[in-house]
Design an enzyme around this catalytic site. Structure first.
Site, PDB file in Angstrom:
ATOM      1  N   ARG A   1      78.740  24.670   0.316  1.00  0.00           N
ATOM      2  CA  ARG A   1      78.973  25.415  -0.933  1.00  0.00           C
ATOM      3  C   ARG A   1      80.185  24.780  -1.597  1.00  0.00           C
ATOM      4  O   ARG A   1      81.269  24.745  -1.016  1.00  0.00           O
ATOM      5  CB  ARG A   1      79.234  26.891  -0.652  1.00  0.00           C
ATOM      6  CG  ARG A   1      79.847  27.610  -1.846  1.00  0.00           C
ATOM      7  CD  ARG A   1      79.856  29.099  -1.724  1.00  0.00           C
ATOM      8  NE  ARG A   1      78.523  29.639  -1.889  1.00  0.00           N
ATOM      9  CZ  ARG A   1      78.255  30.921  -2.137  1.00  0.00           C
ATOM     10  NH1 ARG A   1      79.249  31.790  -2.255  1.00  0.00           N
ATOM     11  NH2 ARG A   1      77.023  31.347  -2.269  1.00  0.00           N
TER      12      ARG A   1
ATOM     13  N   HIS B   1      71.772  27.212  -7.312  1.00  0.00           N
ATOM     14  CA  HIS B   1      71.908  28.089  -6.132  1.00  0.00           C
ATOM     15  C   HIS B   1      70.503  28.329  -5.545  1.00  0.00           C
ATOM     16  O   HIS B   1      69.972  29.436  -5.611  1.00  0.00           O
ATOM     17  CB  HIS B   1      72.569  29.402  -6.553  1.00  0.00           C
ATOM     18  CG  HIS B   1      73.074  30.239  -5.417  1.00  0.00           C
ATOM     19  ND1 HIS B   1      73.014  29.831  -4.094  1.00  0.00           N
ATOM     20  CD2 HIS B   1      73.656  31.469  -5.402  1.00  0.00           C
ATOM     21  CE1 HIS B   1      73.531  30.772  -3.330  1.00  0.00           C
ATOM     22  NE2 HIS B   1      73.928  31.778  -4.091  1.00  0.00           N
TER      23      HIS B   1
ATOM     24  N   GLN C   1      69.583  31.201  -2.898  1.00  0.00           N
ATOM     25  CA  GLN C   1      69.469  32.531  -3.493  1.00  0.00           C
ATOM     26  C   GLN C   1      68.109  32.714  -4.162  1.00  0.00           C
ATOM     27  O   GLN C   1      67.458  33.747  -4.004  1.00  0.00           O
ATOM     28  CB  GLN C   1      70.590  32.731  -4.532  1.00  0.00           C
ATOM     29  CG  GLN C   1      70.547  34.086  -5.209  1.00  0.00           C
ATOM     30  CD  GLN C   1      70.830  35.224  -4.245  1.00  0.00           C
ATOM     31  OE1 GLN C   1      71.843  35.209  -3.564  1.00  0.00           O
ATOM     32  NE2 GLN C   1      69.946  36.212  -4.183  1.00  0.00           N
TER      33      GLN C   1
ATOM     34  N   ASP D   1      73.538  38.027 -13.805  1.00  0.00           N
ATOM     35  CA  ASP D   1      74.550  37.498 -12.889  1.00  0.00           C
ATOM     36  C   ASP D   1      75.910  37.712 -13.559  1.00  0.00           C
ATOM     37  O   ASP D   1      75.983  38.051 -14.747  1.00  0.00           O
ATOM     38  CB  ASP D   1      74.269  36.002 -12.621  1.00  0.00           C
ATOM     39  CG  ASP D   1      75.175  35.406 -11.539  1.00  0.00           C
ATOM     40  OD1 ASP D   1      75.781  36.184 -10.771  1.00  0.00           O
ATOM     41  OD2 ASP D   1      75.275  34.164 -11.474  1.00  0.00           O
TER      42      ASP D   1
ATOM     43  N   CYS E   1      72.074  38.536  -7.710  1.00  0.00           N
ATOM     44  CA  CYS E   1      72.387  37.816  -6.465  1.00  0.00           C
ATOM     45  C   CYS E   1      73.574  38.424  -5.735  1.00  0.00           C
ATOM     46  O   CYS E   1      73.715  38.228  -4.533  1.00  0.00           O
ATOM     47  CB  CYS E   1      72.620  36.336  -6.755  1.00  0.00           C
ATOM     48  SG  CYS E   1      74.067  36.007  -7.781  1.00  0.00           S
TER      49      CYS E   1
ATOM     50  N   ARG F   1      67.981  36.807   1.982  1.00  0.00           N
ATOM     51  CA  ARG F   1      68.723  35.561   2.177  1.00  0.00           C
ATOM     52  C   ARG F   1      68.584  35.109   3.629  1.00  0.00           C
ATOM     53  O   ARG F   1      68.419  33.926   3.915  1.00  0.00           O
ATOM     54  CB  ARG F   1      70.214  35.761   1.840  1.00  0.00           C
ATOM     55  CG  ARG F   1      70.525  36.027   0.381  1.00  0.00           C
ATOM     56  CD  ARG F   1      70.219  34.833  -0.490  1.00  0.00           C
ATOM     57  NE  ARG F   1      70.949  33.647  -0.068  1.00  0.00           N
ATOM     58  CZ  ARG F   1      72.193  33.336  -0.437  1.00  0.00           C
ATOM     59  NH1 ARG F   1      72.839  34.116  -1.270  1.00  0.00           N
ATOM     60  NH2 ARG F   1      72.774  32.225  -0.019  1.00  0.00           N
TER      61      ARG F   1
END
Ligand code: CP
Ligand code: NVA
Length: 317
Positions: free
Chosen positions: A115, A142, A145, A237, A277, A305
């Site tokens: 990440r 991402h 996700q 988001d 998310c 996830r």
């Protein structure tokens, strides 16, 4: 319980997981099948040590709750071991080249999850690593996700093809990846973002090319009501992503008309589902009435996830 390897599983072995754009529709649907299989096994209490003896290095240059915990728990449940590496604690944080880090880690571990900020850093890591590299979020994408998001949508809505998704807010890593995920699986997606915060045009172009092949539509608009009208899935988001903390106040003003609230979602289908998310800021990008309301599936999404990433690890490693 071992999985019988089919041709798609064979072609996924050893690959990197950097962008959903890199995979075919069939490959993504296979990842979702395996994720579903792992979820059922776990609910039934069936142990599956398919990655026994394998190690996943997990490099973090940014904070994380879900990604860190779901990867660490996921690899453990598959019989392997996760190695949490805060970039500040390893030499990478002191300037050791990513290329050297990739080659060194490849001598020890069976997969590397990272990440970070720069997407190019992940590409360099993948170029020099001889083991699969998994993108655990960059400023651009991402994908872990969004794989979990697709699994969640499948669970609640059945087939993905033909559904309509609305993404409201910043044209960020989540918007980009949702465009790829929707296009690859034949879902329509309309992204509504203010001027100056629209998704990366190159990503939009690639997603639209994918969408042409699956017969879906990828569209970017400015009006959130236009995006949400008739939607099966509504997603938002945060307005300021990790690394954009200094812009928080300015962004709050620009994005205020893009809040996902009851007035906005009243335009969606009555049985729409809401995804985020997480982490979320109630009262900013979404109101509590929506995110904690009956259409919200955010905790199924967070749970998935674990299952989706177990699928990615098992298939790649
Ligand atoms: N959604 C997500 O990636 O959460 P974390 O930042 O907690 O990992
Ligand atoms: N867009 C957000 C997603 C967090 C999981 C960020 O990059 O911070």
């Amino acid at each position: 319980m071992a999985l019988a390897k089919n041709d798609i599983q064979k072609q996924l072995h050893g690959r990197d997981f950097i962008s959903l754009h890199d995979f075919t529709t069939e490959e993504i649907l296979e990842m979702l099948n395996v994720a579903k299989h792992f979820k059922i096994q776990q609910k039934q209490g069936i142990t599956n040590h398919i990655l026994q003896g394998k190690t996943l290095a997990m490099i973090f240059r940014k904070s994380s709750t879900r990604t860190r915990v779901s990867f660490e728990v996921g690899i453990y449940q598959l019989g392997g071991q996760g190695l949490f590496l805060n970039s500040n604690d390893i030499q990478l944080g002191r300037g050791e080249p990513v290329s050297d880090t990739a080659q060194v880690l490849s001598r020890y571990v069976d997969g590397i999850m990272i990440r970070t900020f720069s997407h190019d850093e992940v590409l360099t890591l993948a170029e020099y690593a001889t083991v699969p590299v998994i993108n655990g979020l960059t400023d651009l994408l991402h994908p872990c996700q969004v794989l979990a998001d697709l699994q969640t949508i499948q669970e609640h809505k059945g087939e993905l093809k033909g559904l309509k998704m609305a993404y409201v807010g910043d044209g960020n890593n989540m918007a980009h990846c949702l465009m790829y995920g929707a296009a690859k699986t034949g879902m329509d997606i309309i992204v509504a973002s203010p001027e100056g915060y629209k998704p990366n045009p190159e990503v939009v172009k690639l997603a639209q090319e994918d969408a042409e092949k699956t017969g879906s539509v990828v569209k970017v608009v400015t009006d959130p009501f236009e995006a949400v009208a008739g939607a099966d899935v509504v997603v938002t988001d945060v307005w300021a992503s990790m690394g954009q903390e200094a812009e928080q106040e300015a962004r709050a003003k620009v994005f205020a008309p893009y809040q996902v609230n009851n007035q906005l979602v009243s335009k969606a289908k009555s049985d729409f589902i809401f995804l985020h998310c997480l982490p979320a800021h109630r009262g900013e990008e979404v109101t509590a009435e929506v995110i904690d309301g009956p259409n919200s599936v955010i905790f199924d999404e967070a749970e998935n996830r674990l299952h989706a990433q177990k699928a990615v690890m098992a298939l790649l490693m």
